[in-house]
Design an enzyme around this catalytic site. Structure first.
Site, PDB file in Angstrom:
ATOM      1  N   PRO A  73       0.832  -1.207   0.000  1.00 59.79           N
ATOM      2  CA  PRO A  73       0.000   0.000   0.000  1.00 59.79           C
ATOM      3  C   PRO A  73       0.872   1.264   0.000  1.00 59.79           C
ATOM      4  O   PRO A  73       1.911   1.294   0.668  1.00 59.79           O
ATOM      5  CB  PRO A  73      -0.794  -0.108   1.310  1.00 59.79           C
TER       6      PRO A  73
ATOM      7  N   ALA B  61       1.295   4.654   3.281  1.00 58.84           N
ATOM      8  CA  ALA B  61       0.637   4.053   4.443  1.00 58.84           C
ATOM      9  C   ALA B  61       1.629   3.731   5.554  1.00 58.84           C
ATOM     10  O   ALA B  61       1.268   3.128   6.554  1.00 58.84           O
ATOM     11  CB  ALA B  61      -0.091   2.780   4.018  1.00 58.84           C
ATOM     12  N   GLY B  62       2.902   4.110   5.377  1.00 57.94           N
ATOM     13  CA  GLY B  62       3.904   3.854   6.414  1.00 57.94           C
ATOM     14  C   GLY B  62       4.572   2.500   6.288  1.00 57.94           C
ATOM     15  O   GLY B  62       5.236   2.034   7.204  1.00 57.94           O
ATOM     16  N   LEU B  63       4.409   1.856   5.132  1.00 61.85           N
ATOM     17  CA  LEU B  63       5.014   0.528   4.953  1.00 61.85           C
ATOM     18  C   LEU B  63       6.276   0.596   4.082  1.00 61.85           C
ATOM     19  O   LEU B  63       6.785  -0.431   3.641  1.00 61.85           O
ATOM     20  CB  LEU B  63       3.992  -0.451   4.362  1.00 61.85           C
ATOM     21  N   GLY B  64       6.747   1.792   3.841  1.00 64.30           N
ATOM     22  CA  GLY B  64       8.036   1.941   3.159  1.00 64.30           C
ATOM     23  C   GLY B  64       7.986   1.621   1.682  1.00 64.30           C
ATOM     24  O   GLY B  64       8.977   1.151   1.107  1.00 64.30           O
TER      25      GLY B  64
ATOM     26  N   SER C 229       7.936   3.578  -0.968  1.00 62.00           N
ATOM     27  CA  SER C 229       8.843   4.325  -1.855  1.00 62.00           C
ATOM     28  C   SER C 229      10.278   3.787  -1.747  1.00 62.00           C
ATOM     29  O   SER C 229      10.972   3.659  -2.756  1.00 62.00           O
ATOM     30  CB  SER C 229       8.792   5.822  -1.562  1.00 62.00           C
TER      31      SER C 229
ATOM     32  N   ASP D  34      13.994   3.294   6.299  1.00 62.31           N
ATOM     33  CA  ASP D  34      13.271   2.560   5.244  1.00 62.31           C
ATOM     34  C   ASP D  34      14.218   1.945   4.205  1.00 62.31           C
ATOM     35  O   ASP D  34      14.143   0.737   3.946  1.00 62.31           O
ATOM     36  CB  ASP D  34      12.260   3.475   4.533  1.00 62.31           C
TER      37      ASP D  34
END
Ligand code: PMV
Length: 329
Positions: free
Chosen positions: A110, A113-116, A118, A161
């Site tokens: 996603p 959403a804070g899941l890295g 990029s 990240d």
């Protein structure tokens, strides 16, 4: 599913288990690579252009020097795709290659959403283009290139990240001292709850900056306590003490609320997960929307997923992966 041709590489998404935001203030953080990946394929072009396409975002275009020629996705495409152009250019400069490159990206992570997402995309692009140009990039070099791309996205990222997307595993990360692998005992059964609320990491980092400037004598000790929580969590991970880990997650979430990065959408999911029997739950990443993580006993996974979905979140369970950036073909 769109098939990717050429050299294909991938890199994992991440969750921050402990220490987001505080890591910017040089406190330690724990970050874990998860089994959701971004995939990039790279090919040589006859012309000198750099072509970048994100299949999932429906954005694509050509970079010609400083100019951008949009193919799909309007001018927003430029801002989204430019970090990848930066990563590709760094490798072209290293190899003194005078050719064009086409890169296509597909991802199951996603976005915003804070899941890295990029960083995972940047690490997969760097890995694919490096191999395409016969450059044996070390992990350190893949990290550096992905970090440059991240700087374009977030301004002054801590580097957490791109580190975990490159190396995989569970890492104790320190902005100035680098990272070390944590030897985890047993499984870490986690459910992610996505609020669906998009937010900007940069804005939330600025929120914390503002409150720490306004109340330095209060926020500084609070940041130190955040660091202590992280170090206690390392021990809990090494001994496989899930109850201790869950409690520490709850305390960490309290501190994140205190610095102003939680919101109603996150609180709803955190409390739904705890009430459904999670051992602990906290926001993960920048906050202000995005995702929560809940630590669950394996037999309670389904009920925590259901509880999060009942209050409007999208929930799925995730597993640790030790596989960082890698070539797929
Ligand atoms: O972009 P996110 O949501 O994964 O958050 C990044 C984590 C922060 O600590 C908030 C910022 C950083 O650069 O470490």
């Amino acid at each position: 599913m769109v098939q990717l041709l050429g050299v294909v590489a991938s890199a994992p998404a991440k969750i921050i288990l402990f220490g987001e935001h505080f890591v910017v203030y040089v406190e330690p953080a724990i970050v874990m690579a998860i089994d959701k990946r971004a995939y990039a394929s790279a090919d040589i072009r006859e012309d000198k252009l750099i072509y970048v396409k994100s299949v999932d975002l429906g954005m694509s275009g050509f970079f010609e020097g400083e100019d951008f020629h949009e193919e799909c996705g309007g001018q927003a495409a430029r801002r989204t795709l430019e970090p990848l152009k930066i990563a590709i250019q760094k490798i072209l400069e290293r190899t003194k290659t005078n050719a064009g490159i086409s890169v296509k990206v597909r991802s199951t992570i996603p976005v915003a959403a804070g899941l890295g997402s990029s960083a995972a995309v940047a690490a997969s692009v760097a890995t694919a283009v490096g191999r395409l140009l016969d450059l044996e990039l070390s992990k350190e070099e893949i990290f550096r290139i992905s970090y440059e791309a991240e700087r374009f996205v977030h301004g002054t990222p801590s580097g957490v990240d791109p580190t975990v997307s490159t190396y995989g595993g569970v890492l104790l990360y320190h902005k100035n001292k680098g990272f070390s692998q944590i030897e985890v005992k047993g499984e870490i059964p986690l459910v992610i709850g996505d609020t669906g609320v998009k937010r900007s990491t940069g804005d939330l980092v600025a929120t914390v900056h503002k409150i720490s400037k306004k109340h330095p004598s209060i926020i500084k000790p609070l940041l130190k306590i955040g660091g202590k929580i992280t170090l206690s969590a390392v021990k809990a991970l090494e001994t496989g003490d899930l109850h201790e880990l869950g409690e520490l997650m709850n305390i960490n979430h309290g501190l994140l609320c205190a610095v102003g990065v939680s919101d109603v959408s996150l609180e709803r999911l955190v409390h739904a997960a705890r009430e459904a029997g999670a051992l602990g739950a906290k926001l993960t990443g920048a906050g202000g929307g995005g995702c929560i993580i809940a630590l669950v006993e394996p037999n309670k996974c389904g009920q925590v997923v259901d509880a999060i979905e009942r209050v409007g979140g999208k929930a799925f369970d995730v597993k640790l992966t030790n596989q960082g950036a890698r070539i797929e073909n």
